[in-house]
Structure formats: C-alpha cells, structure tokens
Motif scaffolding. Structure first.
Motif, PDB file in Angstrom:
ATOM      1  N   GLY A  63       2.097   1.947  -3.435  1.00 40.31           N
ATOM      2  CA  GLY A  63       1.034   2.552  -4.242  1.00 40.31           C
ATOM      3  C   GLY A  63       0.957   4.050  -4.011  1.00 40.31           C
ATOM      4  O   GLY A  63       0.903   4.833  -4.955  1.00 40.31           O
ATOM      5  N   HIS A  78       2.355   6.226  -7.115  1.00 39.51           N
ATOM      6  CA  HIS A  78       1.231   6.712  -7.914  1.00 39.51           C
ATOM      7  C   HIS A  78       0.669   8.040  -7.420  1.00 39.51           C
ATOM      8  O   HIS A  78      -0.102   8.668  -8.133  1.00 39.51           O
ATOM      9  CB  HIS A  78       0.140   5.648  -8.000  1.00 39.51           C
ATOM     10  N   HIS A  98       0.841  -1.199   0.000  1.00 41.23           N
ATOM     11  CA  HIS A  98       0.000   0.000   0.000  1.00 41.23           C
ATOM     12  C   HIS A  98       0.877   1.251   0.000  1.00 41.23           C
ATOM     13  O   HIS A  98       0.577   2.226  -0.705  1.00 41.23           O
ATOM     14  CB  HIS A  98      -0.927  -0.001   1.208  1.00 41.23           C
TER      15      HIS A  98
END
Length: 170
Positions: free
Chosen positions: A146, A150, A143
């Motif tokens: 991510g 991103h 996580h």
C-alpha cells in the motif's frame, strides 16, 4: 446412450471444508505474530505487478524482515515464477549473511511450487502460508505494498522504460 435416454450417474466427490480449514490453520505457523524480538527470524514475501510504458508488465518480488520491517531484497522479473522468488531469497540471504528459519508467504503459485519449497528445505527454513483469500495473514507486506504503490509510485511520473522502472524501485 443419448438415443436410448440413458444417463450416467456420476457422484461428485464430497469436499471436507472443515478439514481444508484445519489444514490452512496448521499451515499458518506465523499466526499473525508480526512483532519479532530479533532480526532474521522471520521473513515475509510477496509479489506485485508493476507497469511501465504502454502496459508493459513485470513482477516485483520483495523479501521483508519482520523485525525492522525493512525490505532488504527484491527482484524484478517478467513473470511470477518460483525461480524469480528463489532469486529474491538468494539476494536476501546474501544481504543478511544468513537465512531466516521461517518464511511466511501467501499461496501464490511461485510459493507453493515444489522448487521453492525444496529451496526452503535446503536452507533449513520452515514455510508458513496464509489462508486463501486472507491478506490479513500477511498484513505487514500488504501494508508495505500500500505504501509502495499508493504513496511512492503514485507520486512519481510513470516510468516509460524498464530501466526507469528499475531505478524508481531501487
């Protein structure tokens, strides 16, 4: 043998998939217990590839404490090696003033190496491993990647030099 039509009869060794699955379950000491009651009990780690300039690549090694889910140590290296992973953990121990009794990682080559595991043993730390192809076993750091890649990296201009990349990571 070819001239006389003789073929070797070689039996393939049978793999015990049940035994392999059992070993993966035994190796996963964390068992997805991501909520911790105190800092520096369990650290999770992983690496990712980052690019700068025209497809220049480096590896970012991160150590995260499960208690507050804060990354307090990282190391950028040209490749994913046990030495680079160890350096990230040395920095983590220096920052924390202690070494976590349990480390959880995936089964990457750096983390399954003899050098890395000897390093953990020398610091009285148990090594917990995710099952192959199971990112949910290390969900907290996945996580984090991510968010980092991103959200953070995608909202900044692509670094052209290693110095720019290091500054962006910092």
């Amino acid at each position: 043998m070819q001239k006389h039509g003789i073929k070797a009869d070689v039996r393939q060794k049978k793999r015990s998939r049940k035994k392999e699955q059992q070993q993966y379950q035994e190796d996963n000491l964390l068992e997805r217990k991501f909520i911790q009651i105190a800092p520096n009990l369990i650290w999770v780690s992983d690496t990712t590839e980052l690019t700068y300039g025209r497809n220049n690549k480096v590896r970012l090694h991160v150590v995260l404490d499960l208690y507050d889910r804060y990354v307090f140590s990282y190391h950028i290296s040209p490749t994913e090696t046990a030495e680079a992973a160890i350096e990230a953990f040395k920095r983590a121990a220096k920052q924390a003033g202690t070494f976590a009794p349990m480390i959880h990682t995936d089964r990457g080559a750096a983390y399954t190496s003899k050098d890395f595991n000897n390093y953990l043993t020398s610091n009285n730390s148990k090594h917990s491993l995710s099952a192959p192809g199971t990112p949910a076993d290390n969900a907290v750091i996945e996580h984090y990647w991510g968010d980092f890649k991103h959200i953070w990296m995608a909202h900044h201009s692509h670094p052209q030099t290693l110095a720019e990349l290091k500054n962006l990571v910092k």
